[in-house]
Design a protein around this motif. Structure first.
Motif, PDB file in Angstrom:
ATOM      1  N   LEU A   1       0.864  -1.198   0.066  1.00 29.04           N
ATOM      2  CA  LEU A   1      -0.100   0.156   0.043  1.00 29.04           C
ATOM      3  C   LEU A   1       0.830   1.466   0.066  1.00 29.04           C
ATOM      4  CD1 LEU A   1      -2.837   1.055   0.082  1.00 29.04           C
ATOM      5  CD2 LEU A   1      -2.712   1.133   2.735  1.00 29.04           C
ATOM      6  N   ARG A   2       0.974   2.037  -1.190  1.00 30.33           N
ATOM      7  CA  ARG A   2       1.608   3.432  -1.384  1.00 30.33           C
ATOM      8  C   ARG A   2       0.854   3.833  -2.297  1.00 30.33           C
ATOM      9  NH1 ARG A   2       5.204  -0.652  -1.727  1.00 30.33           N
ATOM     10  NH2 ARG A   2       5.194  -1.601  -4.092  1.00 30.33           N
ATOM     11  N   PRO A   3       0.956   5.266  -2.584  1.00 34.71           N
ATOM     12  CA  PRO A   3       0.134   6.093  -3.536  1.00 34.71           C
ATOM     13  C   PRO A   3       0.750   5.557  -5.026  1.00 34.71           C
ATOM     14  CG  PRO A   3       1.209   7.606  -2.050  1.00 34.71           C
ATOM     15  CD  PRO A   3       1.750   6.090  -1.567  1.00 34.71           C
ATOM     16  N   LEU A   4      -0.332   5.454  -5.891  1.00 33.89           N
ATOM     17  CA  LEU A   4       0.121   4.912  -7.192  1.00 33.89           C
ATOM     18  C   LEU A   4       1.193   6.056  -7.935  1.00 33.89           C
ATOM     19  CD1 LEU A   4      -3.195   3.912  -8.556  1.00 33.89           C
ATOM     20  CD2 LEU A   4      -1.551   2.568  -7.741  1.00 33.89           C
ATOM     21  N   PRO A   5       2.111   5.494  -8.613  1.00 33.24           N
ATOM     22  CA  PRO A   5       2.889   6.576  -9.437  1.00 33.24           C
ATOM     23  C   PRO A   5       2.381   7.244 -10.324  1.00 33.24           C
ATOM     24  CG  PRO A   5       3.652   4.358 -10.049  1.00 33.24           C
ATOM     25  CD  PRO A   5       2.314   4.303  -9.108  1.00 33.24           C
ATOM     26  N   ALA A   6       2.952   8.191 -11.231  1.00 32.84           N
ATOM     27  CA  ALA A   6       2.243   8.664 -12.113  1.00 32.84           C
ATOM     28  C   ALA A   6       2.248   8.071 -13.317  1.00 32.84           C
ATOM     29  CB  ALA A   6       3.126  10.130 -12.471  1.00 32.84           C
ATOM     30  N   LEU A   7       1.106   7.876 -14.127  1.00 36.60           N
ATOM     31  CA  LEU A   7       1.067   6.938 -15.279  1.00 36.60           C
ATOM     32  C   LEU A   7       0.747   7.645 -16.606  1.00 36.60           C
ATOM     33  CD1 LEU A   7      -1.189   4.478 -12.981  1.00 36.60           C
ATOM     34  CD2 LEU A   7       1.307   4.015 -14.139  1.00 36.60           C
ATOM     35  N   PRO A   8       1.203   7.103 -17.540  1.00 35.79           N
ATOM     36  CA  PRO A   8       1.061   7.861 -18.861  1.00 35.79           C
ATOM     37  C   PRO A   8      -0.518   8.049 -19.050  1.00 35.79           C
ATOM     38  CG  PRO A   8       1.810   5.559 -19.156  1.00 35.79           C
ATOM     39  CD  PRO A   8       1.653   5.511 -17.696  1.00 35.79           C
ATOM     40  N   GLY A   9      -0.543   9.382 -19.854  1.00 38.00           N
ATOM     41  CA  GLY A   9      -1.965   9.742 -20.558  1.00 38.00           C
ATOM     42  C   GLY A   9      -2.963  10.049 -19.222  1.00 38.00           C
ATOM     43  N   GLU A  10      -2.655  10.251 -17.841  1.00 41.13           N
ATOM     44  CA  GLU A  10      -3.693  10.598 -16.793  1.00 41.13           C
ATOM     45  C   GLU A  10      -3.595  12.005 -16.775  1.00 41.13           C
ATOM     46  OE1 GLU A  10      -2.379   8.201 -13.358  1.00 41.13           O
ATOM     47  OE2 GLU A  10      -0.903   9.666 -12.908  1.00 41.13           O
ATOM     48  N   ASN A  11      -4.842  12.491 -16.443  1.00 42.32           N
ATOM     49  CA  ASN A  11      -4.889  13.930 -15.975  1.00 42.32           C
ATOM     50  C   ASN A  11      -5.836  14.106 -14.660  1.00 42.32           C
ATOM     51  OD1 ASN A  11      -4.939  16.695 -16.210  1.00 42.32           O
ATOM     52  ND2 ASN A  11      -6.268  16.958 -17.733  1.00 42.32           N
ATOM     53  N   LEU A  12      -5.120  13.864 -13.590  1.00 42.28           N
ATOM     54  CA  LEU A  12      -6.088  13.564 -12.413  1.00 42.28           C
ATOM     55  C   LEU A  12      -6.622  14.896 -11.471  1.00 42.28           C
ATOM     56  CD1 LEU A  12      -4.092  10.394 -10.941  1.00 42.28           C
ATOM     57  CD2 LEU A  12      -5.889  10.345 -12.586  1.00 42.28           C
ATOM     58  N   ASP A  13      -7.591  14.653 -11.409  1.00 40.94           N
ATOM     59  CA  ASP A  13      -8.297  15.763 -10.574  1.00 40.94           C
ATOM     60  C   ASP A  13      -8.337  15.386  -9.186  1.00 40.94           C
ATOM     61  OD1 ASP A  13     -10.069  17.560  -9.448  1.00 40.94           O
ATOM     62  OD2 ASP A  13     -11.939  17.337 -10.929  1.00 40.94           O
ATOM     63  N   PRO A  14      -7.540  16.359  -8.341  1.00 42.88           N
ATOM     64  CA  PRO A  14      -7.451  16.116  -6.988  1.00 42.88           C
ATOM     65  C   PRO A  14      -8.980  16.053  -6.214  1.00 42.88           C
ATOM     66  CG  PRO A  14      -6.153  18.030  -7.390  1.00 42.88           C
ATOM     67  CD  PRO A  14      -6.794  17.687  -8.685  1.00 42.88           C
ATOM     68  N   ALA A  15      -9.846  16.407  -6.789  1.00 47.25           N
ATOM     69  CA  ALA A  15     -11.061  16.494  -6.314  1.00 47.25           C
ATOM     70  C   ALA A  15     -11.818  15.161  -6.482  1.00 47.25           C
ATOM     71  CB  ALA A  15     -12.085  17.580  -7.012  1.00 47.25           C
ATOM     72  N   VAL A  16     -11.479  14.187  -7.220  1.00 50.91           N
ATOM     73  CA  VAL A  16     -11.967  12.764  -7.373  1.00 50.91           C
ATOM     74  C   VAL A  16     -10.834  11.946  -7.203  1.00 50.91           C
ATOM     75  CG1 VAL A  16     -14.044  13.212  -8.576  1.00 50.91           C
ATOM     76  CG2 VAL A  16     -11.892  13.289  -9.687  1.00 50.91           C
ATOM     77  N   THR A  17      -9.714  12.262  -6.215  1.00 49.26           N
ATOM     78  CA  THR A  17      -8.477  11.296  -6.023  1.00 49.26           C
ATOM     79  C   THR A  17      -8.374  11.135  -4.771  1.00 49.26           C
ATOM     80  OG1 THR A  17      -7.749  12.104  -8.525  1.00 49.26           O
ATOM     81  CG2 THR A  17      -5.976  11.092  -6.737  1.00 49.26           C
ATOM     82  N   GLY A  18      -8.000   9.783  -4.459  1.00 52.48           N
ATOM     83  CA  GLY A  18      -7.383   9.608  -2.950  1.00 52.48           C
ATOM     84  C   GLY A  18      -8.553   9.483  -1.805  1.00 52.48           C
ATOM     85  N   GLY A  19      -8.004   9.315  -0.784  1.00 58.95           N
ATOM     86  CA  GLY A  19      -8.779   9.210   0.500  1.00 58.95           C
ATOM     87  C   GLY A  19      -8.151   8.459   1.547  1.00 58.95           C
ATOM     88  N   ASP A  20      -8.442   8.714   2.906  1.00 56.16           N
ATOM     89  CA  ASP A  20      -8.024   7.819   3.832  1.00 56.16           C
ATOM     90  C   ASP A  20      -8.562   6.514   3.887  1.00 56.16           C
ATOM     91  OD1 ASP A  20      -5.966   9.666   4.854  1.00 56.16           O
ATOM     92  OD2 ASP A  20      -7.422  10.500   6.242  1.00 56.16           O
ATOM     93  N   LEU A  21      -9.846   6.636   3.799  1.00 56.67           N
ATOM     94  CA  LEU A  21     -10.684   5.325   3.653  1.00 56.67           C
ATOM     95  C   LEU A  21     -11.832   5.607   2.251  1.00 56.67           C
ATOM     96  CD1 LEU A  21     -11.197   6.989   6.771  1.00 56.67           C
ATOM     97  CD2 LEU A  21     -11.650   4.549   7.406  1.00 56.67           C
ATOM     98  N   CYS A  22     -12.062   4.279   2.032  1.00 60.45           N
ATOM     99  CA  CYS A  22     -13.157   4.292   0.769  1.00 60.45           C
ATOM    100  C   CYS A  22     -14.316   2.992   1.420  1.00 60.45           C
ATOM    101  CB  CYS A  22     -12.649   3.789  -0.419  1.00 60.45           C
ATOM    102  SG  CYS A  22     -12.421   1.860  -0.741  1.00 60.45           S
ATOM    103  N   VAL A  23     -15.579   3.380   0.794  1.00 58.42           N
ATOM    104  CA  VAL A  23     -16.749   2.620   1.218  1.00 58.42           C
ATOM    105  C   VAL A  23     -17.271   2.374  -0.209  1.00 58.42           C
ATOM    106  CG1 VAL A  23     -18.932   2.290   2.141  1.00 58.42           C
ATOM    107  CG2 VAL A  23     -16.844   3.497   3.451  1.00 58.42           C
ATOM    108  N   GLN A  24     -17.405   1.207  -0.525  1.00 59.93           N
ATOM    109  CA  GLN A  24     -18.041   0.636  -1.854  1.00 59.93           C
ATOM    110  C   GLN A  24     -19.170   0.015  -1.292  1.00 59.93           C
ATOM    111  OE1 GLN A  24     -16.336  -1.964  -5.196  1.00 59.93           O
ATOM    112  NE2 GLN A  24     -17.499  -3.551  -3.810  1.00 59.93           N
ATOM    113  N   ALA A  25     -20.521   0.753  -1.807  1.00 62.39           N
ATOM    114  CA  ALA A  25     -21.969   0.041  -1.408  1.00 62.39           C
ATOM    115  C   ALA A  25     -22.333  -0.273  -2.906  1.00 62.39           C
ATOM    116  CB  ALA A  25     -22.771   0.962  -0.779  1.00 62.39           C
ATOM    117  N   CYS A  26     -22.623  -1.710  -3.026  1.00 68.00           N
ATOM    118  CA  CYS A  26     -23.082  -2.099  -4.195  1.00 68.00           C
ATOM    119  C   CYS A  26     -24.852  -2.660  -4.035  1.00 68.00           C
ATOM    120  CB  CYS A  26     -22.259  -3.496  -4.787  1.00 68.00           C
ATOM    121  SG  CYS A  26     -20.639  -2.547  -5.488  1.00 68.00           S
ATOM    122  N   ALA A  27     -25.597  -2.437  -4.802  1.00 71.23           N
ATOM    123  CA  ALA A  27     -26.894  -2.996  -4.346  1.00 71.23           C
ATOM    124  C   ALA A  27     -27.763  -3.131  -5.859  1.00 71.23           C
ATOM    125  CB  ALA A  27     -27.836  -2.067  -3.559  1.00 71.23           C
ATOM    126  N   ASP A  28     -28.637  -3.849  -5.883  1.00 74.13           N
ATOM    127  CA  ASP A  28     -29.593  -3.678  -7.171  1.00 74.13           C
ATOM    128  C   ASP A  28     -30.384  -2.577  -7.117  1.00 74.13           C
ATOM    129  OD1 ASP A  28     -28.536  -6.208  -8.123  1.00 74.13           O
ATOM    130  OD2 ASP A  28     -29.995  -7.506  -6.799  1.00 74.13           O
TER     131      ASP A  28
END
Ligand code: HEM
Length: 446
Positions: free
Chosen positions: A184-211
């Motif tokens: 677990l470490r931050p992903l390195p810079a990758l080709p072709g990406e243009n990341l917006d900090p507003a939709v990147t990263g976080g200390d915790l994530c929650v994935q909720a899936c349902a029908d």
């Protein structure tokens, strides 16, 4: 753009691709409402407590949404086990809807605050996956309700809630540095990406899936509510259609480019393959995370206006598959194995830069990941009128290096790059499932 104009052997007589509508992949959940389920669990806390005490298994049957009538009747058919060796929401059949959120721990929150929140989240998540309301003092007119209420009367919808921890959580704030999962470490810079900090990263994530989208949203909203003062939401994404199958028993869905997606995904029922590619194994020094996985998320915007003006032949060359049947350009049926050596007129039938050639395990030393993504939309771009949306890519793997290896190749050479851009990103360690009586707080802090 590449230039061949391949003809789909599964096309109709007039050459029109036979794009059959997605038959949804799984039957609708049994029509049991949350209210009725509450009755089934028992009006009294004693019965509900007994169900939870038994690890939530009294009502739930893992994979019960796969269609067969589960023991336990209607209620069981709409639920997925919350506890087990692995967290639900990875190998369990993918549902149709997603609500995904990341959170940062608030500046003055302490280790004890975080541990208490994770314990409260466990109880709430377990209750919600059973179709029950978030536990608390019901009916007290002087305090806000413990459950926000919008899922009352809805079915449990095969809700799964999966938690993950970002690299930042293991800094010096909470005494967790010595428990950092080794990959677990931050992903390195990758080709072709243009990341917006507003939709990147976080200390915790929650994935909720349902029908049901409201069930998924309700789950994240109620965890957010419990988190007031301890965690702050960082970003949230709604997914409205699954873009991969986790088993060939599910019909392969289509992504927003109109192609079947998930055909050669890992079959999550195959424990052997999951053990080699997805679950963190015995080689991991941090015992607490063995049996877990890593989640990589990528918000990938599609340039839909450009794509919709591209010729069918080129669209098929971009992926290396027929749009109608989903078959590889070297085959006839969806599940035919692609022949990457086949040539026609001196050129590869599946072009050099086709997405499946570059991503296939045959061309990546056997490397595989479990894809479990969703289509998303952000409405329209008000200045251009363009539709905003694409793929909210989620994949599980036993090391984030797998994603990095694949994306270095795809980001540099994939014909798809003309039509997409990676604009958001996240990497999280996903702990294993909880045993009876265990909770996320104790699991993380030991
Ligand atoms: C908007 C972006 C993307 C779209 C629309 C897309 C779509 C597709 C489609 C239609 C297929 C063929 C059907 C299948 O076997 O699933 C495929 C295969 C695959 N994709 Fe993607 N994909 C995207 C991004 C990615 C990314 C970022 C990765 C990983 C870094 C990835 C990894 C794979 C893999 C491993 C396969 C299976 C290849 C094989 O074994 O034949 N894809 N994708």
């Amino acid at each position: 753009m590449t230039s061949s104009s391949s003809h789909d052997p599964a096309a109709g007589a007039d050459g029109t691709p036979d794009i059959t509508p997605d038959p949804a992949g799984h039957p609708a959940p049994a029509p049991v409402s949350r209210r009725r389920l509450l009755g089934a669990v028992g009006a009294g806390a004693a019965v509900a407590g007994a169900a939870l005490g038994a690890g939530g298994t009294a009502l739930a049957t893992r994979d019960s949404g796969s269609g067969s009538a589960a023991p336990g009747g209607e209620a069981a058919a709409a639920t997925v086990d919350f506890r087990g060796a692995h967290q639900a929401g990875i190998a369990t059949p993918s549902q149709d809807r997603l609500c995904f959120a990341t959170f940062d721990v608030a500046q003055n929150a302490t280790r004890a605050d975080l541990a208490a929140l994770l314990t409260a989240w466990t109880a709430a998540a377990e209750a919600m996956t059973l179709g029950r309301q978030v536990p608390g003092d019901e009916g007290d007119l002087n305090t806000p309700p413990d459950d926000t209420g919008e899922a009352v009367g809805l079915t449990p919808g095969r809700l799964t809630i999966t938690i993950g921890y970002g690299p930042g959580l293991f800094d010096d704030r909470f005494g967790l540095a010595a428990r950092r999962p080794s990959g677990l470490r931050p992903l390195p810079a990758l080709p072709g990406e243009n990341l917006d900090p507003a939709v990147t990263g976080g200390d915790l994530c929650v994935q909720a899936c349902a029908d049901d989208p409201q069930v998924a949203f309700h789950a994240v909203r109620n965890l957010r509510r419990l988190g007031f003062g301890t965690v702050l939401p960082r970003w949230m994404e709604l997914g409205f259609g699954r873009t991969s199958s986790t088993s060939p028993q599910q019909a392969t869905p289509r992504n927003l480019m109109g192609f079947k997606d998930g055909t050669r995904n890992i079959d999550a029922r195959d424990e052997n393959v999951m053990g080699r590619h997805v679950w963190i194994g015995e080689e991991e020094p941090q015992r607490w995370v063995r049996g877990g996985s890593y989640l990589v998320s990528r918000k990938i915007k599609m340039r839909m206006e450009q794509w919709d003006r591209d010729r069918l032949g080129d669209q098929q060359d971009v992926f290396g598959r027929y749009k109608g049947s989903g078959a590889p350009l070297t085959g006839h049926r969806e599940f035919d194995t692609p022949d990457f050596a086949a040539k026609s007129g001196g050129a590869y039938v599946i072009p050099d830069d086709a997405h499946i050639r570059l991503a296939a395990p045959e061309n990546n030393k056997g490397l595989r990941i479990l894809r479990r993504g969703y289509s998303y939309t952000d409405g329209i771009d008000k200045t251009t009128g363009d539709l905003l949306g694409g793929l909210f890519f989620i994949a599980f793997m036993n090391s984030p290096d797998r994603f990095v290896t694949l994306q270095r190749v795809l980001g540099a050479h994939d014909a798809l790059n003309e039509y997409i851009q990676h604009i958001g990103s996240g990497v999280f360690a996903v702990p294993p499932g909880l045993a009876a009586g265990q909770d996320w707080g104790r699991q993380l802090f030991g």
